[in-house]
Design a protein around this motif. Structure first.
Motif: not given
Lengths: 255, 306
Positions: B271-291
């Protein structure tokens, strides 16, 4: 010799004669000439005080006086970029460079600069943001106007540009004051303050003074160290990081 | 309380930055990652110029990885030999990264490069991590044990020349792919202000089958030295390291990490790795929205040179 003395007297009389129909003179002073940035610096306010000096020979003005105070900060190459759609992403594509543009540019006046002087006068003496920023060659090109408007809008949001048509107030008919507000992000360097006196659309006289924004103490030392001894500076930051990290293992040791 | 940052030339709210450092420190302590991938975007988000955010963040990662690496060193859970090879590759990657960073900055494309790198790198890594952790969760539910290595199986890239034996890591193989991995991660680290632990650790596990016992300690060892080199190189070549900002982030981060580490012990591996994966994807998505999304303000103003 007597001829020489006579010539000198005539010359002096001539000067006095010209001075006889003299116009107003302007005296301007700042509340401070040095703004020091310290660790709790959040910006500053400087006040320009000034007086219009007249004497008995000064012609009477029917229209009253107008004052325009222009403050120009240090000059830098400034670039305005515009994002455009390329495929499905937005990219900085077109840009307009403003070489040697003051980073800080504030115009304070007694009333709107368009009412103080006509366009030709404003362009000639650089009165008002529009006249200062205008590139005479392509002043009215649509792309030019677009970038200029964006520049003014963004810099105004940052508090670095302003044009305030009620920024100068006359305390008495001849004494005036104007505040200059410096946001914390205004850069260090020299700021020129130009005070212009108008009446009935005519520039009567101008007066310039200046102030500087400087870092002092710790802030100054830090910047100097990082510029002039960057290896030492980088190494110190590295050692500091190592030290803090090591301290944490001692303080929070769990075994 | 406002505090003036001498290099960034702007005042910041001291408590806001300490709190940010603590929050990111908490997450990094919990997941055993450096947290640079969260901190650098947050700094840019609160208005710190990207160049200063990236350069200064390298100092914060140095501090947090010293704390971590020393802990693993005391427990002898660190392979110095493998770490040494990783650091050698890391120095090269850092040097290339800082040179690339500086040339992009001169060309005025640095902000864009940072955003695009975050989108692609984090999108790809986040997705990989998500798929892997979902598989692991699925397998755990079905009760089938997953084998990390089938006996006798060897990856082709370990057969390349320049082979070395790493006793502690139970690895014998070519150092070329190991060095290459270190170069790439250090390059990304210097450009993006991240340590790269969240990429390095899974890569070492899946590509080189490094035992879990030494992998985190060894990864922290590599990050410590590459980030120290990055701090130095950024300071010397672009003068963007702000010491006041660095101290605020370090102090906040150290505090947060201690509490995060305790919270992390209660989390289960998958569950720990899943949470980390979501966190990493979230940051990527946040930047994707920007462009991808039409910007509210298409114009931007920058001053060049100072």
């Amino acid at each position: 010799m007597p001829r020489g003395v006579l010539a000198l007297l005539l010359l002096l009389a001539g000067v006095a004669g010209v001075a006889g129909v003299r116009a107003e003179t302007l005296v301007a002073s700042l509340s401070t000439h040095r703004v020091a940035i310290t660790s709790n610096y959040t910006g500053a306010e400087i006040v320009v005080f000034g007086a219009v000096e007249r004497d008995q020979q000064t012609v009477a003005r029917a229209a009253g006086y107008d004052i325009v105070v222009t403050v120009r900060g240090p000059r830098r190459m400034t670039v305005v970029r515009e994002k455009e759609k390329a495929g499905f992403i937005w990219l900085n594509i077109s840009r307009r460079r403003f070489p040697e543009l003051p980073v800080y540019l504030v115009v304070q006046s007694t009333r709107p600069t368009e009412d103080i002087a006509d366009e030709m006068q404003r362009l000639r003496f650089k009165i008002g943001l529009d006249a200062i920023l205008a590139d005479p060659a392509r002043r009215n090109e649509p792309s030019e106007v677009k970038f200029r408007d964006a520049l003014v809008r963004l810099k105004t949001e940052q508090g670095l540009f302003a044009e305030n048509s009620r920024g100068v107030t006359f305390l008495t008919p001849t004494i005036f004051r104007a505040p200059i507000i410096l946001p914390a992000i205004a850069p260090t360097g020299n700021y020129e303050v130009e005070v212009a006196l108008f009446s009935d659309g005519v520039l009567l006289t101008r007066q310039s003074t200046s102030f500087e924004v400087i870092k002092t103490g710790f802030e100054q030392t830090t910047v100097e160290l990082s510029r002039d001894h960057s290896l030492l500076y980088g190494a110190s930051v590295g050692v500091l990081a190592l030290l803090f990290g090591w301290l944490a293992t001692i303080i929070f040791r769990r075994d | 309380m406002q505090l003036y940052l001498p290099i960034a030339e702007m005042p910041v709210n001291m408590f806001l930055l300490l709190a940010m450092g603590a929050a990111v420190g908490f997450i990094s302590g919990m997941f055993g990652v450096g947290g640079g991938f969260l901190m650098t975007p947050l700094l840019i988000f609160v208005g710190i110029p990207p160049a200063i955010a990236v350069a200064t963040q390298t100092a914060q990662i140095t501090a947090s990885s010293v704390t971590g690496a020393l802990g693993y060193w005391r427990r002898r859970a660190l392979d110095l030999k493998l770490g040494g090879v990783l650091v050698a590759g890391g120095f090269l990657g850092t040097l290339l990264g800082v040179l690339f960073f500086n040339s992009m900055r001169r060309m005025g494309q640095l902000d864009f490069v940072i955003v695009v790198s975050y989108v692609t790198l984090f999108g790809v890594i986040g997705t990989l991590m998500l798929v892997e952790s979902l598989n692991a969760l699925w397998a755990a539910r079905k009760g089938t044990p997953r084998l990390l290595r089938k006996p006798g199986e060897h990856a082709w890239y370990l057969g390349l020349p320049l082979r070395m034996r790493f006793h502690r890591s139970k690895l014998y193989g070519s150092v070329i792919p190991i060095m290459l991995l270190a170069v790439l991660i250090a390059f990304a680290g210097a450009v993006l202000g991240i340590g790269g632990g969240f990429i390095l650790v899974p890569a070492l596990i899946y590509l080189f089958r490094i035992p879990a016992a030494v992998v985190v300690g060894t990864s922290l060892f590599q990050i410590l030295f590459t980030m120290l080199a990055a701090t130095l190189l950024h300071a010397v070549t672009n003068q963007s390291v702000d010491v006041v900002l660095a101290i605020l982030l370090i102090v906040g981060g150290v505090m947060g990490a201690q509490f995060g580490a305790r919270a992390g012990q209660k989390l289960k591996g998958e569950s720990f790795r899943l949470l980390l994966a979501i966190l990493v994807l979230g940051v990527g998505l946040r930047f994707a929205i920007e462009i991808v999304v039409r910007p509210d303000e298409p114009f931007s103003v920058v001053q060049e040179g100072s």
